[in-house]
Structures are given as structure tokens and as C-alpha cells.
Scaffold this active site. Structure first.
Site, PDB file in Angstrom:
ATOM      1  N   HIS A   1       2.969   1.750  10.933  1.00  0.00           N
ATOM      2  CA  HIS A   1       1.938   1.570  11.971  1.00  0.00           C
ATOM      3  C   HIS A   1       1.910   2.737  12.953  1.00  0.00           C
ATOM      4  CE1 HIS A   1       0.980  -2.326  10.636  1.00  0.00           C
ATOM      5  NE2 HIS A   1       2.009  -2.979  11.148  1.00  0.00           N
TER       6      HIS A   1
ATOM      7  N   GLU B   1      -0.457  -0.881  15.572  1.00  0.00           N
ATOM      8  CA  GLU B   1      -1.137   0.357  15.167  1.00  0.00           C
ATOM      9  C   GLU B   1      -2.079   0.826  16.274  1.00  0.00           C
ATOM     10  OE1 GLU B   1      -3.232   0.359  11.326  1.00  0.00           O
ATOM     11  OE2 GLU B   1      -4.713   1.668  12.258  1.00  0.00           O
TER      12      GLU B   1
ATOM     13  N   SER C   1       1.665  -5.499   3.019  1.00  0.00           N
ATOM     14  CA  SER C   1       3.099  -5.569   3.302  1.00  0.00           C
ATOM     15  C   SER C   1       3.845  -6.428   2.276  1.00  0.00           C
ATOM     16  CB  SER C   1       3.313  -6.173   4.693  1.00  0.00           C
ATOM     17  OG  SER C   1       2.583  -5.451   5.648  1.00  0.00           O
TER      18      SER C   1
ATOM     19  N   CYS D   1       0.862  -1.177   0.000  1.00  0.00           N
ATOM     20  CA  CYS D   1       0.000   0.000   0.000  1.00  0.00           C
ATOM     21  C   CYS D   1       0.901   1.232   0.000  1.00  0.00           C
ATOM     22  CB  CYS D   1      -0.873   0.001   1.237  1.00  0.00           C
ATOM     23  SG  CYS D   1       0.080   0.143   2.740  1.00  0.00           S
TER      24      CYS D   1
END
Ligand code: F3S
Length: 736
Positions: A73, A125, A262, A12
């Protein structure tokens, strides 16, 4: 075999950025660090380690001037503070989506909001987000109503990878149960897109590969979503993993490949290449490979603007409050910038609470907040400033109420249990018990009379058991407290103003035989009949009229027994004062003989005012006893000859012509010598100080009694001297 690589597969934006930062800052023969694994992917972590980028968990091991990368995160605020204090170089690779959540949580926590975070409690996170509200956030994975009942200030955020279907359900629950919650959809758009895409693709294929690390939260979520439609869904951590799976799925006609956030693109490419190496996939064409590669690359071309715009698009949620900057205002409404590609528009009817919209009041670049009321409009987002103002007003009002300030409420219904009235202020319900509506209890059948009528209220003092209700957004209020306080103040003001001798204004409320009840400042006072007039009256209405207001003098104040006596007559002129003005000395009056004594007669001049005609002033003739010349009830005309000390003396004689005398001139001197001493001896000068000039209350009867008594007491033997003995007769020196 057809191979479809999902457009949203792989790194991402946030992860890609973090990995790039790590690669850019890696230096030969120098170590830099990441706080925790940069991403959930061992393949990438190992590659970075080869470049001198190492993961550490213990910040204490860092030295001054070391460099540490905060992963996508994010991390707790205290981590940043600690590193700064230690003079460690920080490369903040926190994903902008996550940073946005940190900012929301930090801002609302400082405003006193309860923070609720939906996500996985142990995920880095979530730990990082919670660190921006002092670790005071409530972390939930499912909606639980009870956590929304303890506060009217709640801020809700979501983990960026939170499942979108669960999010929709929670959003609905919150909207149904908690209208005032400040709600942020903080799910990353790449997560939503990735999840929605695999959900659709997995419906029409034979096999699904999800490439990623088994420790990766979003990878596992993708597997679960794909499995809802296709049981042939597999996790691929390394390219080699495909072999055994393909051997078991030889008849595969269509393969769908996706990857977690990831997962680097080279790993996806390797998996695709591995598939082409297999015997079973020999038909994989170059075109397909090209297409797959193209899709992966396209996915990597995400810019920061695209990311931020996607965040904004997701925020066009109806009911959401947004900051508006005025672009233009005209008669139809206000066009505003809401910080996105779409402008907002506020219709003229949605601008002001009082509907008094004036475009001149809104200048370019003015700012205010408004609520999104329609997010689906293609060109503009429809907003309401009025709704935002109402919420602000209600919030301010509730805050005032909770600070025990007075407020008004128009109850809209009777409580279901019939024990009082119910109304609404913002998201709060206000309950007014029957005993608190007025001074005295209101019967259940009378409660509807108060619905729709304005009440002045104050929050009832809280008891321990009320605390729970307060948390349920119920305010218990009382008008009675206000009324009783005002009553006490009014009473105090009344009694302070009731000072003997002071003049007060009062309204005659009712009559009794013994007097009149007069309302002074709302309190009943008594004006006794004897204090209403200087004259004798039969009843209070002879002097006062009902519902008329008059001035009274305070005669007596008895606070202990709640009694105040007023006087009316004391402020009026006495009859003799009036008579003095009406009948000055020398004037002639007509009156009726009221009482007769031997020394003279009392003649009624006006109501309550008598004048004395001394026996010597009745006639030019010598009269021994006034009874000889006058009768009770006789009308006479007389002249006022003196008016002293409220005593009026009259003369009938002065109005009568003097009788003519036949006296010879020679005899005049002799007669004068004879008559003068004789007259003086017969008519002593009178002092009337002790004579009662007041008209007796029962005049006729008393006169009769006096006369009767005088006669009967001595059988006519009393001398003239005895009769005059109380009259304080003053003989002049000359008379002696
Ligand atoms: Fe950021 Fe979304 Fe990725 S939150 S790290 S861009 S999954």
C-alpha cells in the site's frame, strides 16, 4: 458441477512481491517488522509471524538497524524520512502502481497543483498517497464539481482499487467540466481485469465464491460487483466456510471462484480441494482441478515488464500529454517513442502552431511533449505536438495575464447580459465590460462592432467579489486602463516638448476667422491670423492649406488652460529681407505711388514694401512739395539708391536725363559761387530714422486722413519748418 476459477483470482503482482520480500528477509531467531499488516489477510499474516515477521504501527518502537518492510500500500513520505533519520533498514515493498501515484502527486504538488485523490479516505493506500503532497490532497469518493472550481491547476489520481465503472463516470464529468485538469488513470490493471472478469463470469453461474479477507477493500468490491448479476455470491475467508454454503446450494451446476488481491494461491487451492471433498461436489473431475490450479498459477506468472506495460497501455488516453523522443522525421511527420511498445506518430499538420513544419528541425532523440489525439490506432498512437504547444502557450499567457501584464484578445461574442464582450484564452473566459472597451462607455447596440476586433487588455484590479469569479476561470479585463495610461503619457510628452521658442511640426486641421487650428502630436494648437504673415491677410487660408504640414514656432504655452499659441510668420523672411535680395542698390523698380507727403512720396515696390522718393529725387528741377510732381496711384520707375535698416530710398531723378544748361564759360565760376550755397540752404540733408517706411495697413484711407487732418488743423498756416519738425533734420557743420 462445473467449477471455474477466475484467471485474475488471488495475489496480485504487488502483494505477491511484498509477501516474497517478507519471506526472503525473514531470518531464524531474528525479528523483522512490517509497517502495518503486510496484506489484508490474517491467514498470511499469521504464517509470516511464525517466521519472525511482525506487524507494528508505532515506528517509535523501532531501534537503529532494525529492519522494517513498507507494505504494498506504500506509506507517507514522512515515514520514509523518519526511518532514514533513525537509521532503520527499509525494505520498500510499495507496489510499483502505488509508487507511481506517489511520484505523480509529489511532482504536481511541487508544481503548485491542487491534488484530488479519488478513493477511500481511511484506506492506508490513500493515507500514504496524501502524505506525498504534504497531506494537502482533497480526497473524494464521488465527483463533486465544486472542488474543481477553485484552481486552474488540478491533478487527479485514483486509488489503485477504485471501481472502474465509477472511474469512467468521473472521467466523463471531468472531461465535460474541466478541460485543463491533469488527469491520471492510476487504477491498477489487475484490479480492472479482476473486476471486469467477475462481472462477466457472475452472469452465467449458480454460485459465486469470493475468497479473501472481510477487511480487504478489493475483496469487498468484488463481492459487490458479482452481486449485481448473482445474488448467490459469498465471501469465503477460510476453506471451512464453503460447507454451510454448499449445503444450502445443493443444485449448483456451475460455481465461479475469484479471490481478492491479498488472497494467497494456497488458500484458493484449499477452497477448491474442500469443494471436492464435499458429497455434493463428488463429480468434480481431476481435469477441472487441474485447470483451476493451472489458472491460479498462470496468474502468478506476472512479470514487472508486464505490469509496467499494462500501466502504459492504460495511459493511451486521448487528451493525455506524453513525453516524446524523436525516432525519425520526414515530410509526412514525426515518428516518436512515447515510452511504450507502440510508437507515436505526429502528422505534419499537427507539428507546428504556425504550420511551418520542417523535418530538418527534428533530430533523432530530440524530446518534446505532445497530446494523444487518437489512441485506437492499431500500430501507432496519433499525437499532436501543436495541441501541446497551444496548451503551453495558453497557460503561459494566462500566467502573464494573472501577473497583470498586457495581452491581446479578439472577442468572439457579446456577453449574454449585453454588458460587455467575451473571449477565450485557454481554459479561461475573458470578460471586457462595456465601460472598459475604450475611453468612454460603449452602448449595448454598438458592442457587436467590437466582436472579431483585436483589443489590447490588462486584467482589471481585483475586488473582493471578483475573487470568486477568478476561481471560476473568468478574467475581467480592460482596454480603457491602457488607453488612459497612454493618453496621460502622451499628454506629458506633449507638454514637455512645448517650449516657447521651439520649432514644431503641425498639420492644419481647420480654419477660423481668427486663425488656424494646427495639430501638433495629436493636440490642437492655435496659430492666430496675426501670426501667420508679415503682410496683411484677409483669412488664414491665404497662407496655409488644410491638411498640409508646416513648421511653427511655439509662442505661448498655457498648460493650465490647455492652450498653445503658434506662430508661422516668425519663421518666414520679412518683406524687407526679401526686397533686399530682390532689389539691391542700383536696381530699377517699377511701382505705384502709394502716399505723398510734401517731403516725398512712398512708392510700393512689392507687397508690404514701400520705398521713399524724397522730393529732391523726383526731378532735376527744384520741387518744393512732392504733391506738385506726383499723384497717388501714379506708376513710376525709380532706382534703388540706398537700403539701410529696412528703409529703401528711391530716385526717379537718376533715371531722368540731366537738362542741358546754357551757361557761358566765363560765368561758370560766378554761377558756382552763387548756386552752391543757395542749393545747400534750400535742401537740408535728411535723416529718415523716424519716418515710417512701413506700408500703413489702410494706406489710402490713412493718407487721406493725414492730408485732411494736416490741412484742417491749421487752415494752411503751418510753416514748412513745423511740417519737418518730426523728421529730425540734421544740418551738417558746413550747412550751419
Ligand atoms: Fe499493486 Fe495492483 Fe496489487 S496496485 S498491490 S498490483 S492490486
Amino acid at each position: 458441477m462445473e467449477i471455474v476459477v477466475a484467471k485474475n483470482a488471488g495475489f496480485c503482482f504487488g502483494v505477491k512481491r511484498a509477501v516474497e520480500l517478507a519471506n526472503q528477509n525473514a531470518k531464524p531467531n531474528e525479528k523483522i517488522y512490517t509497517y502495518g499488516n503486510l496484506i489484508h489477510n490474517d491467514y498470511v499474516i499469521n504464517k509470516l509471524a511464525n517466521k519472525g515477521v511482525f506487524s507494528i504501527e508505532d515506528l517509535a518502537s523501532l531501534n537503529e538497524n532494525d529492519t522494517v518492510i513498507i507494505r504494498s500500500h506504500g506509506a507517507k513520505k514522512e515515514v520514509f524520512d523518519y526511518l532514514e533519520n533513525k537509521h532503520v533498514n527499509i525494505i520498500d515493498a510499495t507496489c510499483p502502481f502505488v509508487k507511481k501515484i506517489h511520484n505523480i502527486v509529489h511532482e504536481y504538488y511541487n508544481k503548485g497543483y491542487k491534488i484530488i485523490i479519488f478513493g477511500e479516505e481511511k484506506h492506508p493506500e490513500i493515507i500514504g498517497i496524501n502524505g506525498w503532497c504534504n497531506d494537502k490532497g482533497i480526497i473524494l469518493s464521488e465527483y463533486d464539481k465544486k472542488y474543481f472550481e477553485n484552481s486552474d491547476k488540478i491533478c487527479v489520481v485514483f486509488q489503485t482499487t477504485f471501481p472502474y465503472d465509477k472511474f469512467k463516470k468521473i472521467e466523463k464529468n471531468i472531461a465535460n467540466d474541466n478541460k485543463s485538469v491533469v488527469f491520471f488513470n492510476t487504477i491498477c490493471y489487475t484490479t480492472i481485469n479482476r473486476q471486469e472478469e467477475i462481472f462477466e463470469l457472475s452472469k452465467n453461474c449458480d454460485l459465486v465464491f469470493v475468497i479473501g479477507d472481510k477487511k480487504s477493500s478489493n475483496t469487498n468490491k468484488l463481492i459487490n460487483i458479482a452481486k449485481q448479476n448473482n445474488k448467490n455470491t459469498y465471501l469465503i475467508e477460510k476453506p471451512i466456510d464453503v460447507l454451510s454454503i454448499c449445503n444450502n446450494n445443493l443444485n449448483t451446476k456451475k460455481l465461479v471462484i475469484t479471490a481478492g488481491a491479498s488472497t494467497p494461491s494456497e488458500l484458493i487451492k484449499e477452497v477448491v480441494a474442500k469443494m471436492s471433498d464435499t458429497q455434493e461436489l463428488k463429480n468434480l473431475t481431476d481435469d477441472v482441478q487441474k485447470e483451476a490450479t493451472h489458472q491460479v498459477e498462470a496468474n502468478e506468472e506476472v512479470t514487472m515488464d508486464d505490469v509496467m506495460e499494462s500501466v502504459k497501455v492504460l495511459e493511451y488516453k486521448e487528451g493525455k500529454k506524453v513525453k516524446c523522443i524523436v525516432l525519425a522525421a520526414d515530410e509526412t511527420g514525426i515518428t516518436v517513442n512515447i515510452g511504450s511498445k507502440k510508437d507515436g506518430f505526429i502528422d505534419k499538420d499537427d507539428v507546428e502552431l504556425d504550420q511551418e513544419y520542417n523535418p530538418a528541425n527534428y533530430k533523432e532523440n530530440d524530446t518534446f511533449e505532445a497530446i494523444i489525439i487518437k489512441a485506437t490506432d492499431k500500430s501507432k498512437v496519433a499525437l499532436s505536438k501543436k495541441n501541446a504547444d497551444k496548451i503551453l502557450k495558453d497557460e503561459a499567457e494566462v500566467e502573464r495575464i494573472l501577473n497583470d501584464e498586457e495581452f491581446t484578445l479578439v472577442p468572439d461574442k457579446v456577453a449574454k447580459n449585453g454588458g460587455g464582450l467575451i473571449g477565450k484564452i485557454g481554459s479561461y473566459s475573458v470578460f471586457v465590460p462595456s465601460s472598459q472597451i475604450r475611453i468612454g462607455y460603449v452602448k449595448q447596440e454598438d458592442l457587436p462592432k467590437y466582436v472579431g476586433k483585436k483589443l489590447r487588455l490588462v486584467q482589471l484590479p481585483k475586488r473582493a467579489e471578483d475573487e470568486k469569479k477568478a476561481s471560476k476561470k473568468i478574467i475581467k479585463a480592460s482596454q480603457r486602463i491602457i488607453l488612459e495610461k497612454e493618453k496621460a503619457e502622451k499628454e506629458e510628452a506633449f507638454w514637455s516638448s512645448m517650449v516657447v521658442g521651439e520649432v514644431v511640426n503641425g498639420k492644419v486641421k481647420r480654419f477660423a476667422d481668427f486663425g488656424a487650428f494646427v495639430s501638433v502630436k495629436g493636440y490642437d494648437c492655435l496659430a492666430h491670423i496675426s501670426d501667420l504673415s508679415w503682410n496683411k491677410i484677409d483669412k488664414p487660408s491665404d497662407v496655409l492649406k488644410l491638411n498640409e504640414t508646416y513648421d511653427f514656432i511655439v509662442l505661448k504655452v498655457d498648460r493650465e488652460n490647455n492652450k498653445v499659441s503658434l506662430g508661422y510668420k516668425q519663421l518666414q523672411k520679412k518683406p524687407y529681407e526679401i526686397a533686399a535680395e530682390l532689389y539691391p542698390v542700383g536696381s530699377v523698380i517699377k511701382g505705384k505711388v502709394e502716399r505723398i507727403f510734401p517731403f516725398g512720396a512712398f512708392v510700393s515696390i512689392a507687397d508690404g514694401v514701400d520705398g521713399l522718393v524724397h522730393v529732391s529725387q523726383i526731378s532735376h528741377e527744384w520741387i518744393k512739395d512732392a504733391n506738385e510732381a506726383l499723384k497717388v496711384g501714379q506708376e513710376v520707375e525709380a532706382k534703388v539708391i540706398s537700403f539701410e535698416d529696412n528703409k529703401i530710398t528711391l530716385s526717379i531723378k537718376e533715371l531722368l536725363p540731366e537738362p542741358e544748361k546754357e551757361v557761358k564759360v566765363d560765368d561758370i565760376e560766378a554761377i558756382e559761387k552763387m548756386e552752391k550755397p543757395a542749393k545747400k540752404a534750400a535742401r537740408p540733408r535728411m535723416n529718415f530714422d523716424n519716418v515710417n517706411f512701413e506700408k500703413p495697413k489702410k494706406a489710402k484711407k490713412e493718407v487721406k486722413e493725414e492730408t485732411t487732418e494736416w490741412k484742417s488743423a491749421d487752415n494752411g498756416l503751418t510753416s514748412l519748418g513745423d511740417l519737418f519738425k518730426n523728421l529730425n533734420i540734421d544740418f551738417s557743420e558746413e550747412d550751419k
